[in-house]
Design a protein around this motif. Structure first.
Motif, PDB file in Angstrom:
ATOM      1  N   LEU A 173      -6.071   1.597   3.353  1.00 12.49           N
ATOM      2  CA  LEU A 173      -6.474   2.028   2.018  1.00 12.49           C
ATOM      3  C   LEU A 173      -5.251   2.445   1.195  1.00 12.49           C
ATOM      4  O   LEU A 173      -5.144   2.106   0.015  1.00 12.49           O
ATOM      5  CB  LEU A 173      -7.475   3.182   2.113  1.00 12.49           C
ATOM      6  N   TRP A 174      -4.329   3.176   1.815  1.00 15.13           N
ATOM      7  CA  TRP A 174      -3.109   3.571   1.096  1.00 15.13           C
ATOM      8  C   TRP A 174      -2.289   2.345   0.719  1.00 15.13           C
ATOM      9  O   TRP A 174      -1.809   2.228  -0.415  1.00 15.13           O
ATOM     10  CB  TRP A 174      -2.269   4.504   1.971  1.00 15.13           C
ATOM     11  N   ALA A 175      -2.130   1.398   1.656  1.00 16.22           N
ATOM     12  CA  ALA A 175      -1.280   0.227   1.431  1.00 16.22           C
ATOM     13  C   ALA A 175      -1.815  -0.682   0.349  1.00 16.22           C
ATOM     14  O   ALA A 175      -1.069  -1.504  -0.208  1.00 16.22           O
ATOM     15  CB  ALA A 175      -1.125  -0.562   2.735  1.00 16.22           C
ATOM     16  N   THR A 176      -3.103  -0.547   0.012  1.00 17.84           N
ATOM     17  CA  THR A 176      -3.711  -1.382  -1.024  1.00 17.84           C
ATOM     18  C   THR A 176      -4.084  -0.568  -2.270  1.00 17.84           C
ATOM     19  O   THR A 176      -4.924  -0.993  -3.065  1.00 17.84           O
ATOM     20  CB  THR A 176      -4.955  -2.097  -0.465  1.00 17.84           C
ATOM     21  N   GLY A 177      -3.456   0.588  -2.416  1.00 16.77           N
ATOM     22  CA  GLY A 177      -3.643   1.392  -3.616  1.00 16.77           C
ATOM     23  C   GLY A 177      -4.972   2.085  -3.720  1.00 16.77           C
ATOM     24  O   GLY A 177      -5.391   2.481  -4.818  1.00 16.77           O
ATOM     25  N   ARG A 178      -5.646   2.297  -2.590  1.00 17.89           N
ATOM     26  CA  ARG A 178      -6.977   2.892  -2.631  1.00 17.89           C
ATOM     27  C   ARG A 178      -7.046   4.285  -2.005  1.00 17.89           C
ATOM     28  O   ARG A 178      -8.130   4.854  -1.894  1.00 17.89           O
ATOM     29  CB  ARG A 178      -7.971   1.976  -1.906  1.00 17.89           C
ATOM     30  N   GLY A 179      -5.929   4.805  -1.558  1.00 22.77           N
ATOM     31  CA  GLY A 179      -5.958   6.102  -0.908  1.00 22.77           C
ATOM     32  C   GLY A 179      -4.585   6.731  -0.884  1.00 22.77           C
ATOM     33  O   GLY A 179      -3.605   6.160  -1.375  1.00 22.77           O
ATOM     34  N   GLU A 180      -4.512   7.906  -0.295  1.00 26.00           N
ATOM     35  CA  GLU A 180      -3.271   8.644  -0.205  1.00 26.00           C
ATOM     36  C   GLU A 180      -2.944   8.928   1.252  1.00 26.00           C
ATOM     37  O   GLU A 180      -3.838   9.044   2.090  1.00 26.00           O
ATOM     38  CB  GLU A 180      -3.366   9.962  -0.978  1.00 26.00           C
ATOM     39  N   LEU A 181      -1.641   9.029   1.531  1.00 29.05           N
ATOM     40  CA  LEU A 181      -1.167   9.454   2.835  1.00 29.05           C
ATOM     41  C   LEU A 181      -0.114  10.535   2.633  1.00 29.05           C
ATOM     42  O   LEU A 181       0.752  10.408   1.755  1.00 29.05           O
ATOM     43  CB  LEU A 181      -0.545   8.277   3.613  1.00 29.05           C
ATOM     44  N   PRO A 182      -0.160  11.592   3.411  1.00 30.57           N
ATOM     45  CA  PRO A 182       0.831  12.670   3.266  1.00 30.57           C
ATOM     46  C   PRO A 182       2.258  12.131   3.427  1.00 30.57           C
ATOM     47  O   PRO A 182       2.549  11.360   4.346  1.00 30.57           O
ATOM     48  CB  PRO A 182       0.477  13.624   4.418  1.00 30.57           C
ATOM     49  N   GLY A 183       3.115  12.515   2.506  1.00 31.30           N
ATOM     50  CA  GLY A 183       4.512  12.138   2.601  1.00 31.30           C
ATOM     51  C   GLY A 183       4.835  10.744   2.113  1.00 31.30           C
ATOM     52  O   GLY A 183       5.987  10.303   2.208  1.00 31.30           O
ATOM     53  N   ARG A 184       3.855  10.037   1.588  1.00 28.55           N
ATOM     54  CA  ARG A 184       4.097   8.682   1.096  1.00 28.55           C
ATOM     55  C   ARG A 184       3.712   8.589  -0.383  1.00 28.55           C
ATOM     56  O   ARG A 184       2.682   9.125  -0.804  1.00 28.55           O
ATOM     57  CB  ARG A 184       3.305   7.642   1.894  1.00 28.55           C
ATOM     58  N   ALA A 185       4.552   7.886  -1.113  1.00 26.59           N
ATOM     59  CA  ALA A 185       4.282   7.706  -2.536  1.00 26.59           C
ATOM     60  C   ALA A 185       3.062   6.815  -2.741  1.00 26.59           C
ATOM     61  O   ALA A 185       2.789   5.922  -1.930  1.00 26.59           O
ATOM     62  CB  ALA A 185       5.495   7.093  -3.224  1.00 26.59           C
ATOM     63  N   PRO A 186       2.312   7.022  -3.813  1.00 24.98           N
ATOM     64  CA  PRO A 186       1.160   6.149  -4.093  1.00 24.98           C
ATOM     65  C   PRO A 186       1.597   4.694  -4.262  1.00 24.98           C
ATOM     66  O   PRO A 186       2.693   4.410  -4.753  1.00 24.98           O
ATOM     67  CB  PRO A 186       0.598   6.712  -5.398  1.00 24.98           C
ATOM     68  N   VAL A 187       0.742   3.785  -3.848  1.00 29.96           N
ATOM     69  CA  VAL A 187       1.007   2.347  -3.983  1.00 29.96           C
ATOM     70  C   VAL A 187       0.334   1.844  -5.251  1.00 29.96           C
ATOM     71  O   VAL A 187      -0.882   2.029  -5.438  1.00 29.96           O
ATOM     72  CB  VAL A 187       0.484   1.570  -2.758  1.00 29.96           C
ATOM     73  N   THR A 188       1.100   1.236  -6.129  1.00 30.64           N
ATOM     74  CA  THR A 188       0.548   0.707  -7.385  1.00 30.64           C
ATOM     75  C   THR A 188       0.527  -0.812  -7.411  1.00 30.64           C
ATOM     76  O   THR A 188      -0.247  -1.405  -8.162  1.00 30.64           O
ATOM     77  CB  THR A 188       1.354   1.222  -8.585  1.00 30.64           C
ATOM     78  N   GLU A 189       1.366  -1.452  -6.626  1.00 27.81           N
ATOM     79  CA  GLU A 189       1.376  -2.906  -6.498  1.00 27.81           C
ATOM     80  C   GLU A 189       1.507  -3.256  -5.024  1.00 27.81           C
ATOM     81  O   GLU A 189       2.273  -2.613  -4.298  1.00 27.81           O
ATOM     82  CB  GLU A 189       2.539  -3.524  -7.283  1.00 27.81           C
ATOM     83  N   TRP A 190       0.786  -4.266  -4.597  1.00 21.18           N
ATOM     84  CA  TRP A 190       0.844  -4.606  -3.181  1.00 21.18           C
ATOM     85  C   TRP A 190       0.512  -6.081  -2.974  1.00 21.18           C
ATOM     86  O   TRP A 190      -0.136  -6.725  -3.798  1.00 21.18           O
ATOM     87  CB  TRP A 190      -0.127  -3.736  -2.374  1.00 21.18           C
ATOM     88  N   ARG A 191       0.995  -6.598  -1.858  1.00 19.92           N
ATOM     89  CA  ARG A 191       0.662  -7.943  -1.390  1.00 19.92           C
ATOM     90  C   ARG A 191       0.671  -7.935   0.132  1.00 19.92           C
ATOM     91  O   ARG A 191       1.458  -7.218   0.745  1.00 19.92           O
ATOM     92  CB  ARG A 191       1.717  -8.962  -1.850  1.00 19.92           C
ATOM     93  N   TRP A 192      -0.195  -8.699   0.728  1.00 20.82           N
ATOM     94  CA  TRP A 192      -0.063  -8.909   2.168  1.00 20.82           C
ATOM     95  C   TRP A 192       0.968 -10.005   2.421  1.00 20.82           C
ATOM     96  O   TRP A 192       1.387 -10.709   1.503  1.00 20.82           O
ATOM     97  CB  TRP A 192      -1.401  -9.264   2.796  1.00 20.82           C
ATOM     98  N   ARG A 193       1.375 -10.165   3.674  1.00 19.50           N
ATOM     99  CA  ARG A 193       2.396 -11.150   4.025  1.00 19.50           C
ATOM    100  C   ARG A 193       1.977 -11.925   5.265  1.00 19.50           C
ATOM    101  O   ARG A 193       1.953 -11.369   6.369  1.00 19.50           O
ATOM    102  CB  ARG A 193       3.746 -10.474   4.308  1.00 19.50           C
ATOM    103  N   ASN A 194       1.657 -13.179   5.072  1.00 15.07           N
ATOM    104  CA  ASN A 194       1.473 -14.053   6.223  1.00 15.07           C
ATOM    105  C   ASN A 194       2.828 -14.352   6.839  1.00 15.07           C
ATOM    106  O   ASN A 194       3.869 -14.210   6.199  1.00 15.07           O
ATOM    107  CB  ASN A 194       0.771 -15.345   5.800  1.00 15.07           C
ATOM    108  N   ASN A 195       2.828 -14.792   8.088  1.00 11.15           N
ATOM    109  CA  ASN A 195       4.094 -15.017   8.780  1.00 11.15           C
ATOM    110  C   ASN A 195       4.829 -16.238   8.225  1.00 11.15           C
ATOM    111  O   ASN A 195       4.228 -17.206   7.771  1.00 11.15           O
ATOM    112  CB  ASN A 195       3.868 -15.179  10.290  1.00 11.15           C
ATOM    113  N   LEU A 196       6.137 -16.152   8.260  1.00 10.97           N
ATOM    114  CA  LEU A 196       7.002 -17.240   7.823  1.00 10.97           C
ATOM    115  C   LEU A 196       7.103 -18.290   8.926  1.00 10.97           C
ATOM    116  O   LEU A 196       7.280 -17.953  10.100  1.00 10.97           O
ATOM    117  CB  LEU A 196       8.394 -16.688   7.493  1.00 10.97           C
ATOM    118  N   VAL A 197       7.005 -19.561   8.559  1.00  3.36           N
ATOM    119  CA  VAL A 197       7.193 -20.665   9.495  1.00  3.36           C
ATOM    120  C   VAL A 197       8.238 -21.602   8.912  1.00  3.36           C
ATOM    121  O   VAL A 197       8.116 -22.048   7.765  1.00  3.36           O
ATOM    122  CB  VAL A 197       5.871 -21.417   9.761  1.00  3.36           C
TER     123      VAL A 197
END
Length: 373
Positions: A173-197
């Motif tokens: 939830l934090w990594a996708t801008g939907r929640g908070e985690l102690p000690g981490r800045a809020p996430v405003t932009e995000w993308r997932w990453r599939n593996n590089l081949v």
């Protein structure tokens, strides 16, 4: 490592439908879904759209774009009908995952324009979990999926995100801008990453996900089909190093471990990769090994050449280093065929800072074009 991708999609869809069925009698069009601009009905339909689009790209082996079609709901479809659509598209997606060979990659735009069945499954699970959360938030419900689902998503398509060891859902939830985690800045932009081949002559170099690294370091196959005797111990050690970096939050996916996979039969023959991200001077160290049964056929040279060309084409890499045992002539020839040259005594002193003074390890270097100029 047993492929759990299909099961994870089934679990995610079941958890979504079970929750939303408890409020199927409410007006989903009257309430926004969490922080989204869509209402809850449009968001639920979007879940179905994603599931069928991913199923189509996998089943159709799409390579350049999404398969060009859309689904629509019949006029007058109620919430129960929409839930049936979600369940059905989820079943179709699961079937596509289970019938797609491991080596198949199909189009997805971010970040490397392709994903395998595990990557598609993780993206599908992410869409289901996150949008079910959005809908639940809009309707005033509490939603927490089975713990293995956010863990699957994080260790497959969020390799750059340090997860909270005891709360994968809060991390997602934090990594996708939907929640908070102690000690981490809020996430405003995000993308997932599939593996590089990366293509490498007769091989492909397939980026190892944190999930696969954990399995390899624990003695598993990492989800790969290995030639007899594989994987070699060096690959397992590299997987453990990569996993440690991931758990500390310093892993950069493109500079992790790759498995060398033969194009002719889809079998893994060795490991290759980096000992970490480039330093501030643009130096990165590479390492490689081959299963004994695959040695003497030029695979390592092809892999090292391809990986080096890819790395040195980047702006953040200027110099590649490889350490080779003084008595390991085959490995020295691999480095030389890939364009590396043995460092001078002065270069060794400068780059190795006096380590290995007895000379049992030799340093080989390959410079980028900018560095050489």
């Amino acid at each position: 490592m047993r492929d759990m991708s299909g099961e994870r999609v089934e679990e995610a869809v079941a958890s979504c439908v079970a929750l939303l069925r408890t409020v199927a009698d409410r007006d989903w069009t009257a309430v926004k879904a969490g922080q989204l601009d869509w209402d809850c009905h449009a968001t639920a339909f979007h879940i179905a759209e994603d599931l069928i689009a991913y199923a189509a790209n996998l089943a159709g082996r799409a390579q350049d774009d999404y398969v060009p079609f859309e689904i629509t709901l019949d006029e007058g479809t109620d919430n129960e009908g929409l839930l049936q659509v979600i369940a059905t598209t989820g079943a179709l997606f699961t079937a596509a995952i289970r019938t797609t060979p491991r080596e198949v990659r199909a189009f997805h735009p971010y970040p490397f324009r392709s994903a395998n069945r595990e990557g598609f499954a993780a993206m599908g699970v992410a869409e289901v979990l996150l949008h079910t959360h959005d809908i639940a938030e809009g309707l005033g419900l509490t939603y927490e999926p089975p713990a293995e689902l956010p863990k699957f998503v994080l260790t497959t398509i969020f390799p750059h995100v340090q997860r909270e060891p005891d709360d994968h859902w809060a991390t997602l939830l934090w990594a996708t801008g939907r929640g908070e985690l102690p000690g981490r800045a809020p996430v405003t932009e995000w993308r997932w990453r599939n593996n590089l081949v990366l293509p490498a002559g007769r091989l492909t170099l397939q980026g190892v996900t944190p999930a696969a690294a954990a399995d390899l370091s624990a003695g598993g196959d990492g989800g790969f089909t290995w030639v007899d005797g594989g994987p070699f111990e060096g690959t397992r050690e590299a997987a453990g190093m990569m996993l440690s970096a991931y758990e500390m939050g310093v892993h950069q996916p493109e500079f992790g471990l790759f498995v060398m996979v033969r194009e002719e039969d889809g079998r893994a023959v060795g490991g290759i990769g980096f000992h970490g991200s480039p330093d501030e001077d643009g130096r990165a160290e590479v390492g490689y090994d081959l299963v004994e049964a695959a040695r003497g056929r030029g695979y390592a040279s092809e892999a090292l050449s391809a990986l080096s060309e890819w790395a040195l084409a980047r702006d953040d890499v200027r110099l590649l280093c490889a350490t080779v045992e003084a008595g390991n002539l085959p490995s020295q020839r691999v480095a030389e065929r890939a364009g590396f040259v043995r460092a001078t005594a002065e270069e060794e002193r400068s780059l190795r800072e006096g380590r290995d003074e007895d000379g049992t390890l030799w340093l080989y270097l390959r410079e980028g074009r900018q560095q050489a100029a």
